[in-house]
Design a protein around this motif. Structure first.
Motif, PDB file in Angstrom:
ATOM      1  N   HIS A  78       0.834  -1.196   0.000  1.00 49.50           N
ATOM      2  CA  HIS A  78       0.000   0.000   0.000  1.00 49.50           C
ATOM      3  C   HIS A  78       0.870   1.248   0.000  1.00 49.50           C
ATOM      4  O   HIS A  78       1.951   1.263   0.605  1.00 49.50           O
ATOM      5  CB  HIS A  78      -0.908   0.026   1.231  1.00 49.50           C
ATOM      6  CG  HIS A  78      -1.998  -1.005   1.216  1.00 49.50           C
ATOM      7  ND1 HIS A  78      -3.302  -0.703   0.909  1.00 49.50           N
ATOM      8  CD2 HIS A  78      -1.971  -2.337   1.470  1.00 49.50           C
ATOM      9  CE1 HIS A  78      -4.040  -1.796   0.978  1.00 49.50           C
ATOM     10  NE2 HIS A  78      -3.249  -2.811   1.317  1.00 49.50           N
ATOM     11  N   SER A  89      -9.174   2.213   7.146  1.00 50.00           N
ATOM     12  CA  SER A  89      -9.018   1.069   6.250  1.00 50.00           C
ATOM     13  C   SER A  89      -9.029  -0.233   7.047  1.00 50.00           C
ATOM     14  O   SER A  89      -8.763  -0.262   8.256  1.00 50.00           O
ATOM     15  CB  SER A  89      -7.706   1.177   5.469  1.00 50.00           C
ATOM     16  OG  SER A  89      -6.598   0.960   6.322  1.00 50.00           O
ATOM     17  N   GLY A 122      -2.320   1.417   5.413  1.00 51.95           N
ATOM     18  CA  GLY A 122      -3.586   1.733   4.769  1.00 51.95           C
ATOM     19  C   GLY A 122      -4.228   3.020   5.231  1.00 51.95           C
ATOM     20  O   GLY A 122      -5.108   3.554   4.575  1.00 51.95           O
TER      21      GLY A 122
END
Length: 329
Positions: free
Chosen positions: A108, A117, A113
């Motif tokens: 990511h 998330s 995240g």
């Protein structure tokens, strides 16, 4: 009239005193002092963001770094409430939160995240189980500001690492051992002398993080231009202290962390470029691997770290986090 003015003034002062009394002050300790380590500036940037966004609600007071407590002892001290907020390398949590540095493998853009998330919630859960509130992992873009191996012997292949004494971090030792090298644990302050005397023949380090400020270019010949893992810095809180905050204060901390995660990407790119230039000017040579060897290197780095995580995390957690990582692709 004068009495009315005085009364209004006293009322205003009382209101200010109440507001100031309601402001929560959090004590922060970090792995590195502000002003030396680019990764240490992640902690300062977060603090500055909190103090700007949280005026009258929550503020952070910087206590110190390794002058307060040795970096590897700081995570446990945070758990015990010795201070409230911490910043440092994610892999410093390896001995306290099993898998707490797993975002070093994240594909990511924001390693965890970001708040909101599913990946972020997964990481928060790992830390909460050990009395810690994970706030965020801030890193460079993918492939920027990451770990590299630097040596005093030329490297064209993974096979060249076999039998070599290499200084490692808790994160990179699995790769070095899988490659057949001998892993040596040393604090950064001892790397210069160890390289100069030949006690170790190489070491891993996120180059963007002040490589030349330690003077290592004076005792190191090569940097292997094959990035590994995400590096960066993470910020965490004592869980009880986090739970005692108002929802407003918690929201401010998360907003401040999101700003820091955005800022860090540019910051690491800038520092990586500067450090590589200074390393070359200091006489170091940057070595590129062949495509085939680069693939072998990357494959071993990833597989050796996953193999470690599989020994410390339940199978269902491994399956869950791999699915969350795959969602970024």
């Amino acid at each position: 009239m004068l009495a009315g003015v005085l009364a209004a003034g006293i009322l205003g002062m009382t209101q200010m005193t109440v507001a100031n009394a309601a402001e929560v002050t959090l004590r922060m300790v970090g792995a590195w002092a502000h002003g030396f380590s680019p990764t240490g500036e992640i902690g300062k940037n977060f603090m500055d963001n909190v103090n700007r966004l949280g005026e009258g609600v929550v503020r952070i007071q910087y206590i110190g770094a390794d002058d307060v407590l040795p970096p590897f002892d700081q995570p446990e001290a945070l758990v015990n409430g010795v201070f409230d907020v911490w910043y440092g390398a994610p892999n410093y949590w390896a001995g306290v939160v099993p898998g707490g540095d797993i975002t070093e493998l994240s594909p990511h853009l924001v390693p965890d995240g970001g708040p909101g998330s599913k990946l972020y919630d997964f990481v928060v859960g790992l830390y909460e189980a050990k009395g810690v509130r994970h706030l965020g992992h801030a890193a460079g873009d993918l492939g920027v500001g990451v770990h590299y191996l630097s040596t005093n012997f030329p490297v064209k292949s993974l096979d060249d690492l076999r039998g070599k004494q290499l200084r490692v971090t808790p994160l990179t030792r699995h790769f070095v051992q899988a490659a057949g090298g001998e892993s040596v644990t040393l604090p950064p302050s001892e790397i210069y002398l160890a390289m100069d005397r030949g006690t170790v023949e190489g070491f891993s380090w996120p180059v963007a993080d002040a490589f030349t400020r330690y003077g290592w270019q004076e005792v190191t010949r090569y940097m292997i231009d094959q990035p590994m893992y995400r590096s960066g810095g993470s910020v965490a809180m004592n869980l009880d202290k986090w739970n005692a905050l108002s929802p407003e204060a918690q929201d401010i901390l998360l907003k401040a962390m999101a700003e820091t995660q955005e800022w860090t990407r540019r910051w690491f790119a800038q520092n990586l470029e500067e450090q590589v230039r200074l390393m070359k000017e200091g006489g170091m040579e940057v070595l590129k691997l062949s495509d085939e060897e680069a693939e072998r290197w990357n494959k071993l780095a990833i597989e050796s770290l996953w193999a470690y995580y599989e020994t410390i995390l339940p199978a269902d957690k491994i399956t869950e986090v791999k699915a969350l990582f795959d969602a970024a692709e």
